[in-house]
Design an enzyme around this catalytic site. Structure first.
Site, PDB file in Angstrom:
ATOM      1  N   MET A  96       7.346   4.572   4.451  1.00 39.58           N
ATOM      2  CA  MET A  96       6.341   4.320   3.427  1.00 39.58           C
ATOM      3  C   MET A  96       5.041   5.084   3.669  1.00 39.58           C
ATOM      4  SD  MET A  96       7.701   2.340   1.220  1.00 39.58           S
ATOM      5  CE  MET A  96       6.226   1.918   0.312  1.00 39.58           C
ATOM      6  N   ARG A  97       4.954   5.816   4.777  1.00 39.64           N
ATOM      7  CA  ARG A  97       3.704   6.523   5.054  1.00 39.64           C
ATOM      8  C   ARG A  97       3.392   7.545   3.967  1.00 39.64           C
ATOM      9  NH1 ARG A  97       4.313   7.691  10.150  1.00 39.64           N
ATOM     10  NH2 ARG A  97       2.936   6.065  10.932  1.00 39.64           N
TER      11      ARG A  97
END
Length: 718
Positions: A275-276
């Site tokens: 999700m970065r």
């Protein structure tokens, strides 16, 4: 030489690079920039000039760790800090040298005073200096693994921890991480690659007028740095003021649901891990809007954010080029059109920038504008190399062939050059390692004395003490306590008592591939399998932090196709384009390897080599060896192999012979080299003989000159 930096606004072109740096100046939460590109493209110049555009920071007077007066770090080694007015100072840009020690990066703790006096005497390192500023790593892809680990920890936690035998110091370390690299020298570890928020690809302009302007400005700067900076002071002030205004506007920017859906759909559509990427894209799009002077995030902001934040997160292996399919990106974004009405009617430009300054002189605006050219990779939209043969069927299967039999030398001599074939699918290989204990660069292949790893003993420190061996230190000090007048519970420790821990870990090696590209290897199915095996070994070399080199031999010559380098993907590209055909000058290939390794020993004596010879063992031509014209090609090959063996080179032969009739020549070559022979199938880690493979060589000091036949039995795959 003047310390005046080249002005940021005077950099010609490189719109994407300048934009990415400025977005991080507006919003440090974006997470830094990785600048990839060829040498001589103003990468370092632009990064060093950025610090002059950052707003000043307010710090506690006298604090070595740059604590903010409004919210000082409660764990600051110089604290606790009393409330009071702060002092303004320019934001720092700290450079981390590739060869720096861990103590230089994190700081040094005086172990002698800590043990004897119980005092935490701590000397700050580069992480403390970079707090609330920029940490710049030139050639970041060449950074040692143990320094990469420290950077990863600090970037994840926003703090640096220094621990020595139970004595620990902690301080805040939040910085903007900027790295530059030349991909030809090797790629980054995936963990560090993902820590960079944005990435840009830079290349020198091919426009003569722009190149002229670059030379003109550089010469003017070198003639009078201070005068050149003065001439650009007005432009620098404008950019700095715009950064300050964008920072002030940033908290007011609204990231609507439509923009969030566009971001999520883009990351999901490109199958980005984790999700970065979503978070970085959201922060980047918000910073783009603030830089443009808007309070709403638009589709063009999301598109530009994707082009900056996703290319380096799309790589699946080191042979893939970073990049995005922009047509696919547009299709994804078109599914979520902007629906929020604009507060004021404004024209919708093609590029993301519709409100910044339009002109700053020759070479483009310093703001780069969100309308700058999107970053382009070298063929990044298609990671496949263009070496595919036109003869390969669309199914990817090679035409069926009869079982291969030994070919007469006359057939090889007249064989024409054949087009390159594509490599088979790579696989996980067994580990090949060099015997003994080395002291080379940090890596993951062979045993070595390293700064990190398991403790194996103790010794007197050579220079500054870094890893204390507590038990050995106490043992050295204990006999002298009475003579030193000890009258309390604590030990009386002196400098001569300190002992350095010796550790054993893993090193990276120089893996030199010698690949037979002659007519005997030219069957399409066979060469495809050979290339697939070498690709697999190259992938293994990338994961183990090795340098690699590639020698090929065919016809009458041996060629150094790729000098030893850390760029494994460059070796893969050369291998894909390798044609085949002609006779087999095996001796020429081995002698070329001997020459390359001799030169590399002078350049990098601590890095031990591993020779991987990929061949069926045939020798049908003396090639360009010269000299011994009375010997047959086979005898010359044996002589060349024994020359490598005498030099203590660890070797392994990958036997490519196939078909129902086998001559076993690769096994004979392996005996001459003093190393093992492994088949293509036996190279797989999941084969029936799934054992870790070690290349063993006899110890030169204990081997008799007349016992080569006996010593060969000790050089095997264990």
């Amino acid at each position: 030489m003047s310390s005046t930096h080249f002005p940021f606004s005077a950099v010609v072109g490189q719109d994407d690079l300048r934009l990415a740096l400025l977005l991080n100046a507006v919003s440090p939460a974006v997470g830094g920039v990785l600048v990839r590109g060829e040498k001589g493209t103003a990468k370092s110049t632009a990064v060093r000039a950025l610090s002059a555009l950052l707003p000043q920071v307010d710090v506690v007077p006298g604090c070595r760790f740059s604590c903010a007066p409004a919210a000082p770090d409660p764990s600051c080694p110089d604290g606790p800090h009393e409330s009071g007015p702060g002092a303004l100072r320019p934001a720092r840009m700290v450079e981390l040298p590739v060869g720096a020690s861990e103590d230089r990066l994190v700081g040094a703790l005086d172990i002698e005073r800590a043990l004897a006096e119980g005092v935490k005497a701590f000397e700050p390192g580069l992480l403390a200096d970079a707090h609330r500023g920029i940490l710049y790593v030139d050639e970041v892809n060449l950074l040692h693994d143990h320094l990469v680990d420290v950077l990863l920890d600090a970037a994840a936690m926003g703090a640096s921890y220094v621990e020595r035998e139970g004595v620990s110091v902690r301080h805040a370390a939040r910085f903007l991480l900027v790295g530059t690299m030349n991909p030809e020298e090797g790629e980054l570890r995936p963990q560090l690659l993902d820590r960079f928020g944005l990435t840009v690809e830079v290349a020198a302009s091919r426009e003569p007028a722009q190149r002229v302007e670059v030379v003109r400005r550089r010469l003017a700067y070198e003639d009078d740095p201070a005068g050149f900076a003065t001439r650009w002071a007005g432009d620098e002030h404008e950019v700095r003021a715009r950064v300050v205004a964008a920072r002030a506007l940033l908290p007011k920017v609204s990231l609507g649901d439509t923009a969030l859906l566009q971001i999520a759909a883009t990351c999901a559509g490109f199958e980005v891990d984790g999700m970065r990427a979503d978070i970085v894209m959201a922060r980047t799009a918000t910073a783009l809007a603030a830089w443009a002077g808007r309070t709403d995030v638009r589709k063009e902001d999301v598109r530009q954010a994707a082009l900056l934040a996703l290319p380096h997160r799309r790589r699946r292996n080191p042979f893939d080029a970073p990049g995005l399919d922009e047509d696919m990106l547009d299709r994804i974004l078109d599914e979520f059109p902007d629906e929020d009405p604009e507060p004021e009617p404004e024209p919708e430009p093609e590029g993301p920038d519709d409100s910044g300054p339009e002109d700053d002189g020759p070479g483009g605006g310093p703001d780069g504008g969100p309308g700058g050219t999107p970053p382009q990779g070298d063929g990044s939209q298609d990671p496949d190399t263009p070496a595919e043969s036109p003869e390969t069927p669309e199914t990817g299967e090679a035409p069926a062939e009869a079982p291969e039999a030994p070919q007469p030398a006359a057939q090889e001599a007249a064989g024409p050059e054949q087009a390159a074939v594509r490599a088979a699918e790579p696989f996980r290989t067994k580990m090949l390692s060099v015997p003994g204990l080395g002291e080379g660069a940090s890596g993951r292949r062979s045993r070595a004395r390293t700064a990190h790893g398991r403790t194996t003993g103790a010794q007197r420190p050579r220079g500054h003490l870094t890893k204390l061996h507590l038990a050995a230190t106490i043992q050295a000090a204990a006999p002298h306590q009475k003579a030193r007048g000890r009258d309390g519970r604590g030990l009386v420790i002196r400098k001569d008592d300190l002992r350095q821990a010796t550790r054993e870990g893993r090193e990276g090696n120089l893996v030199l591939f010698v690949v037979d590209a002659s007519g005997s290897m030219a069957a399409r199915q066979r060469m495809s399998a050979v290339k697939g095996a070498v690709m697999s070994l190259l992938l293994d070399a990338y994961q183990r932090r090795d340098k690699v080199g590639l020698i090929t031999f065919r016809g009458a010559t041996a060629e150094l196709a790729l000098p030893p380098t850390s760029s494994v993907d460059a070796a893969a590209a050369r291998l894909e384009q390798l044609p085949t055909g002609g006779r087999t000058p095996l001796a020429a290939g081995l002698l070329k390897a001997h020459e390359v390794l001799r030169i590399e020993r002078l350049r990098d004596p601590s890095r031990r080599p591993l020779l991987v010879v990929v061949t069926d063992g045939r020798a049908t031509s003396a090639g360009n060896v010269g000299g011994r014209t009375d010997s047959s090609p086979r005898e010359l090959a044996g002589h060349s192999a024994r020359l490598l063996q005498a030099g203590g080179v660890a070797s392994v032969v990958v036997d490519c012979e196939s078909g129902p009739v086998r001559l076993g020549l690769a096994g004979v070559l392996a005996q001459d080299l003093g190393g093992p022979s492994v088949t293509l199938d036996g190279l797989r880690a999941d084969s029936l003989a799934g054992l870790v493979k070690n290349v063993r060589t006899a110890v030169a000091s204990t081997a008799s000159p007349h016992s080569s036949s006996n010593s060969n039995s000790n050089r095997r795959v264990a």
